[in-house]
Enzyme design. Sequence first.
Site, PDB file in Angstrom:
ATOM      1  N   ASN A 216      22.461 -48.672   1.571  1.00 22.39           N
ATOM      2  CA  ASN A 216      21.055 -47.894   1.668  1.00 22.39           C
ATOM      3  C   ASN A 216      21.617 -46.602   1.988  1.00 22.39           C
ATOM      4  OD1 ASN A 216      21.380 -47.736   4.699  1.00 22.39           O
ATOM      5  ND2 ASN A 216      21.171 -49.991   4.431  1.00 22.39           N
ATOM      6  N   PHE A 329      14.621 -49.802  15.879  1.00 25.62           N
ATOM      7  CA  PHE A 329      14.190 -48.830  14.953  1.00 25.62           C
ATOM      8  C   PHE A 329      13.441 -49.397  13.670  1.00 25.62           C
ATOM      9  CE2 PHE A 329      16.106 -46.031  17.705  1.00 25.62           C
ATOM     10  CZ  PHE A 329      16.097 -44.735  17.352  1.00 25.62           C
TER      11      PHE A 329
END
Length: 409
Positions: A216, A329
Site C-alpha cells: 500500500n 490508527f
Amino acid sequence: MLQGKKIVLGITGGIAAYKAAALCSGLVKQGADVHVIMTRSASKFITELTLQTLSRNPVHIDTFDERDPEVVTHINLADLADLVLIAPATANTIAKMAHGLADDMLSSTLLATMAPIMVAPAMNVHMYQHPAVVQNMNTLVSRGVLMIEPGSGMLACGYVGKGRLEEPETIIRVVQDFFQAQAHRNQLSQALAGKKVTVTAGATVERIDPVRFITNDSSGKMGIAIAKSARDMGASVRLIAGTVQVPLPEGIETVRVQSAQDMYEAVLGEWNSTDIMVQTAAVADYRPRTVYDTKMKKKDEGLTLELEKTVDILESLGQRKQGQFLIGFAAETNDVAEHAMGKLKRKNCDLLVANDVTTVGAGFGTDTNVVQIYDADGLVVDLPLMSKDDVAIQLLSVVAKRLNGVSTS
C-alpha cells in the site's frame, strides 16, 4: 515568551533591511536581548548606529573587528544565541547558508551556532521562484532551518508578487510562537520517562512471487514522527518498521519486517514489556494464499489470485491487553467518526486516531495530517492541518496526561 531570550538578528543587503529597525525594536520591547550582525551590503541600506541604538548592544559587521580580547566574537555570538533570526534574508545569503560558505561575519556565525535558525526571505518575485533559490531553501528546510514565507504585494523593484519581507509584527509573533512551542516541548521532555513505547510504521509487503507483491501507499512518516516524539519525551522506544519512504530515526532501536506475519511476530515479542503500543503501520488485510518460488509467467488468459486474511494485529493485542495503553490508527474515506468508534470498540483500543485520507494534506505520503482522536466516550480532540511531527506531539501529550497527569495545556 521573549523575556531574557538572546536573539542574534542577521540583516542582509536588500531594501527590506529598513524594516529590520522596527523588527529589532519590537523584539527588544518584548524583552529579548538582541545582538545584530549586518552584512556590508545591509549597511548601505540602514546604519550601524540605528541598530546599535535600538538593540542597546554593539552591532557587528567585520569578522576581524575583535573588540573583546577574551572571546572570538562570531563564536561567542554563535554560543550565546537562543535563536538566530535572518531578516531580511537575500538570495545570496540563503545560497551561502545552503552551501556552507563562511566569508563574512554573519555566515561564519551561522556555521558555528547550534541554536535554531529562522530565515525570512525577501527578494524579487522571479528570484524567489528561481529553481536554484527554491532548491537552496528546500535544502535549508531539510536541515531544520525554519522559514518565514514572504508576503505578496508591490515590491520595491516595481513587480507585484511574492517576495516582500513579512511585516515585523508578524515575524515577532512567529518568534513568540516558536519559543512558546519550545517551552511546551521542554515541559513534556520527561512526560514519558520510564515508559517503554513500541511503534509500528510503514507498509507491509505480501509476496506473490520473487518479483511481485501486494502493498500500500504508507510512507511510514506518521509512525516515525511518533517514535521520535516519544524518544524526545523521555521514553524508551522500539520501532518496528515495514517498508518506509523516509530515513529511519537515529537513536531509536529499530526492527525491520516485511510481511504482516513478520510484523505480528515482532509486535508480540515486545508486547509483554511495553507500556504504550502505537499501531500506525498500514498492515495488509489480505495475502496471496499461494506464494510462488519462481516468477510467474504471463499467460494469454487472465490471472486470478486467491487471497486469505492476514492476522489482525490490533485486535489480537486488544484481546491480550493487560494494562498496556493501546493506540490504533484508522485511515477512512467516509463516515470517519462512525468507523473510528466502531474500530476502537472492536479492537479494545484506549485511543483511536482517525483521518479522512481524501482530505487535502492528510493521509499517506504527506508531511502533514488532519486527524481526530477518539476514546471510548467519543471525540477527544479534533486536530486541524498540521505537520505529522506536531500531530505526534499532540497525541503523545494526550497519552502522557492520561498516564501521568502531565499538563498538556
